[in-house]
Design a protein around this motif. Sequence first.
Motif, mmCIF file in Angstrom:
data_model
loop_
_atom_site.group_PDB
_atom_site.id
_atom_site.type_symbol
_atom_site.label_atom_id
_atom_site.label_comp_id
_atom_site.label_asym_id
_atom_site.label_seq_id
_atom_site.Cartn_x
_atom_site.Cartn_y
_atom_site.Cartn_z
ATOM 1 N N ILE A 40 1.244 10.364 -0.302
ATOM 2 C CA ILE A 40 1.557 10.416 0.960
ATOM 3 C C ILE A 40 2.314 11.507 1.299
ATOM 4 O O ILE A 40 2.432 12.545 2.199
ATOM 5 N N LYS A 41 3.538 11.663 0.589
ATOM 6 C CA LYS A 41 4.631 12.553 0.459
ATOM 7 C C LYS A 41 3.880 13.915 0.156
ATOM 8 O O LYS A 41 4.275 15.079 0.817
ATOM 9 N N ALA B 133 3.605 17.299 2.941
ATOM 10 C CA ALA B 133 4.222 18.667 2.375
ATOM 11 C C ALA B 133 2.948 19.660 2.612
ATOM 12 O O ALA B 133 3.337 20.750 2.860
ATOM 13 N N GLN B 134 1.836 19.243 2.224
ATOM 14 C CA GLN B 134 0.858 20.244 2.296
ATOM 15 C C GLN B 134 0.381 20.482 3.929
ATOM 16 O O GLN B 134 0.242 21.680 4.106
ATOM 17 N N MET B 135 0.409 19.379 4.586
ATOM 18 C CA MET B 135 0.191 19.888 6.024
ATOM 19 C C MET B 135 1.334 20.780 6.418
ATOM 20 O O MET B 135 1.032 21.673 7.532
ATOM 21 N N ALA B 136 2.363 20.458 6.304
ATOM 22 C CA ALA B 136 3.693 21.177 6.635
ATOM 23 C C ALA B 136 3.429 22.705 6.267
ATOM 24 O O ALA B 136 3.474 23.614 6.886
ATOM 25 N N ASP B 137 2.919 22.956 4.837
ATOM 26 C CA ASP B 137 2.947 24.213 4.490
ATOM 27 C C ASP B 137 1.834 25.051 5.033
ATOM 28 O O ASP B 137 1.941 26.227 5.442
ATOM 29 N N VAL C 205 0.786 -1.099 -0.144
ATOM 30 C CA VAL C 205 -0.027 -0.063 -0.074
ATOM 31 C C VAL C 205 0.910 1.229 0.133
ATOM 32 O O VAL C 205 0.549 2.384 -0.850
ATOM 33 N N LEU C 206 1.893 1.179 0.941
ATOM 34 C CA LEU C 206 2.900 2.463 0.611
ATOM 35 C C LEU C 206 3.292 2.599 -0.501
ATOM 36 O O LEU C 206 3.625 3.911 -0.771
ATOM 37 N N SER C 207 4.073 1.600 -1.022
ATOM 38 C CA SER C 207 4.773 1.829 -2.116
ATOM 39 C C SER C 207 3.743 2.093 -3.517
ATOM 40 O O SER C 207 4.292 3.038 -4.114
ATOM 41 N N ASP C 208 2.514 1.881 -3.602
ATOM 42 C CA ASP C 208 1.785 2.214 -4.465
ATOM 43 C C ASP C 208 1.158 3.688 -4.174
ATOM 44 O O ASP C 208 1.065 4.552 -5.142
ATOM 45 N N HIS C 209 1.160 4.250 -2.896
ATOM 46 C CA HIS C 209 0.440 5.706 -2.834
ATOM 47 C C HIS C 209 1.727 6.432 -2.038
ATOM 48 O O HIS C 209 1.362 7.241 -1.247
ATOM 49 N N GLN C 210 2.795 6.130 -2.184
ATOM 50 C CA GLN C 210 3.996 6.691 -1.446
ATOM 51 C C GLN C 210 4.036 8.333 -1.982
ATOM 52 O O GLN C 210 4.129 9.277 -1.209
#
Length: 154
Positions: free
Chosen positions: A32-33, A37-41, A24-29
């Motif tokens: 997720i990134k 990044a959006q939340m940090a901004d 799941v993580l490899s498909d949606h990596q």
Amino acid sequence: MGRKLSVFTTLAVGAAAYFITKKVLSDHQEQIKEKIAQMADEGRENAVRYYNHARDYVNEGYDFQDTLSGLKQKVADTAEDLKNGDNVGQALSSLKEATLELKKQFDKGKDNRDDDVVEDDIVIDGRSAFGEAKDAAEFEKDHPTEVFYPKEEQ
């Protein structure tokens, strides 16, 4: 036997969860990134906005020292009024008088009681709760409950 089965089951479930998570993580990596990044901004933008609001509030000429000294003076004046006021003294003297009067009444009650007489007798008359319930049941027999609604059609 039970321990071996539970250990094997735990290992199998753990391995399956690991591989599913990895897949799941490899498909949606990338998604997720981007979300991180959006939340940090957004967090940075909110911090800058709040900083600007605070800076504008302080720069408007609001003087904290004047407000604090005014509050201190108000508290000191109120405390001085209470210290010198007659209201507190009158209330305390009234409380002391009432306390002394109450103590005198309790002392009188102690002196007047007779230690030989015990007044802890329990008296049950014929109209106890059971008697009242019996009377209510007999009344209900003679006067049944009438139903007004819905009317029975004949």
